[in-house]
Design an enzyme around this catalytic site. Structure first.
Site, PDB file in Angstrom:
ATOM      1  N   CYS A 185      29.972   4.531  51.511  1.00  0.00           N
ATOM      2  CA  CYS A 185      29.444   4.940  50.520  1.00  0.00           C
ATOM      3  C   CYS A 185      30.211   4.147  49.636  1.00  0.00           C
ATOM      4  CB  CYS A 185      29.791   5.800  50.975  1.00  0.00           C
ATOM      5  SG  CYS A 185      31.810   6.935  50.995  1.00  0.00           S
ATOM      6  N   HIS A 235      32.743   8.558  44.187  1.00  0.00           N
ATOM      7  CA  HIS A 235      34.217   7.468  44.046  1.00  0.00           C
ATOM      8  C   HIS A 235      33.705   6.449  42.169  1.00  0.00           C
ATOM      9  CE1 HIS A 235      33.969   8.859  47.736  1.00  0.00           C
ATOM     10  NE2 HIS A 235      33.460   7.675  48.440  1.00  0.00           N
TER      11      HIS A 235
END
Ligand code: 2RA
Length: 329
Positions: free
Chosen positions: A126, A234
Site C-alpha cells: 500500500c 497512510h
C-alpha cells in the site's frame, strides 16, 4: 464472470467486495473464500448473501479471476494451485512481488507489462502504491536521482486486531496487544518485522518495489516506516532529488494532470492532504509541494491515500478491469 475473493472476511477483503460493487465489475458469481473457521459463514454482495467456501471448492468452481488478500503463506501455498487451474490470481500479499517471474502492477503506471501467461500478478504494498503514483510522472519528466520517504501509517494496515487495540486504548480498556507498545498517543518506528540490516520489511518493500514498478533502478531510495494512531490512510513525507532542474508550477501541473492523483495544495487556506479526507476515496492526494531549499533540484511533498482502497483493494480491482478490457481473461 466468476470472481473468487480469497480472504473475503478480512479488512481488505471486505473493501474488495465494496469496490467491486461500486465499480459494477461484471460478476456473474461471487465466490468468497476464507480460512477453515469461516467456511459456511455468509458475506453480502449486491444485496445477495454468498456462502464462504474452502480454497479447493473455489478452484473447483473455476472462477476466471481470484483476488487474494490472505497473507503470504496462504498465497505461496494456494496461488500456484489456482494458476494451474487456469485462474488469474491477483495477490495482495508480499509473497510474489519481488519474484522476477511475476509482474508487480499499478495499472496507471505499468499495466502494459501484463500478458495472458501472467497467471499470478502481484499487487504492490500500500505505501508503495501511493508513492509511485507521484514518483512516476516526475521521474519521466525530471529523472529521479534519490528519494527519502518517511511514512505515517494507519493501524488499518496491520488489520482488525490493531484497530481493536487502538480503540480499546482510547477507551482505557484492556486489549490484545498486536504492537509491542501502546499505539494510542504514540508513534512506533516499527512496521512489520526487523530484518538483519535493522530495516523493517515494510521499509525494504518501499525501497525495492518502486524500482520494479517504474522499471528503473537508476535512482536510490531510503525509507523509515512509522505506525501512528490513525485509521483513514497512510501519509508519507517525501523528499525527491532529480538529475534535472524543475519548475515548481510545472511539477504541480504535471501531478494535477496525472490520472488517479489529486493535488491539494493551498497552505494559505490550510488546504493539504490528510487521512481523514482521503479515507474512502481512491485517489492519491499530494500537497505541501515545495522546493527543498537545502539543496538544488530537490522537492518536498506530502502524499496521503486510503491504504485499504488504492493501497490494496482498488488497485487489485483495477488490475482485474485491465485484464478484462484487454481481453487477457
Ligand atoms: C502495513 N503496508 O501498513 C503494510 C501491510 N498492509 O502494515
Amino acid at each position: 464472470m466468476k470472481i473468487a475473493v480469497v480472504g473475503a472476511t478480512g479488512m481488505v477483503g471486505q473493501v474488495m467486495l465494496k469496490v467491486l460493487e461500486e465499480r459494477n465489475f461484471p460478476i456473474t458469481e461471487l465466490i468468497p473464500v476464507a480460512s477453515e473457521r469461516s467456511i459456511g459463514s455468509k458475506v453480502k454482495y449486491k444485496g445477495t448473501e454468498y456462502e464462504v467456501v474452502s480454497m479447493q471448492t473455489a478452484i473447483d468452481k473455476k472462477p476466471e479471476i481470484a483476488i487474494f488478500s490472505a497473507g503470504g503463506g496462504t498465497s505461496l501455498d494456494w496461488a500456484p494451485k489456482f494458476a494451474e487451474a487456469g485462474i488469474f490470481v491477483i495477490d495482495n500479499s508480499s509473497a510474489w512481488r519481488m519474484d522476477p517471474t511475476k509482474k508487480l502492477v499499478v495499472p496507471e503506471i505499468n499495466a502494459d507489462v501484463l500478458e495472458k501467461e501472467d497467471k499470478i500478478i502481484a499487487n504492490p504494498n500500500c505505501s508503495t502504491i501511493q508513492l509511485v503514483m507521484v514518483l512516476h510522472p516526475l521521474n519521466k519528466k525530471y529523472d529521479i536521482k534519490r528519494v527519502v520517504v518517511s511514512t505515517y501509517q494507519s493501524v488499518t494496515g496491520t488489520g482488525k486486531a490493531a484497530v481493536d487495540q487502538l480503540n480499546a486504548e482510547i477507551e482505557g480498556k484492556d486489549a490484545d496487544k498486536v504492537y509491542p507498545y501502546q499505539i494510542f498517543k504514540n508513534a512506533l518506528p516499527h512496521c512489520d518485522v526487523f530484518a538483519d540490516d535493522d530495516y523493517t520489511k515494510e521499509e525494504i518493500k518501499l525501497m525495492k518495489e518502486p524500482k520494479k514498478i517504474l522499471g528503473d533502478d537508476s535512482f536510490n531510495l531510503t525509507a523509515t516506516a512509522v505506525r501512528v494512531p490513525v485509521q483513514g490512510g497512510h501519509s508519507e513525507s517525501v523528499n525527491i532529488e532529480f538529475e534535472n532542474e524543475f519548475d515548481l508550477d510545472e511539477v504541480k501541473k504535471i501531478l494535477s494532470e496525472t490520472p488517479g492523483v489529486t493535488v491539494l495544495d493551498d497552505v494559505k487556506n490550510n488546504q493539504y492532504p490528510m487521512p481523514l479526507m482521503a479515507e474512502g476515496k481512491d485517489d492519491v492526494f499530494v500537497g505541501r509541494i515545495r522546493r527543498d531549499i537545502s539543496q538544488p533540484k530537490t522537492l518536498n511533498c506530502w502524499i496521503v491515500a486510503d491504504n485499504l482502497r488504492k493501497g490494496a483493494a482498488t488497485n487489485a480491482v483495477q488490475i482485474a478491469e485491465y485484464l478484462l478490457d484487454k481481453k487477457l481473461v
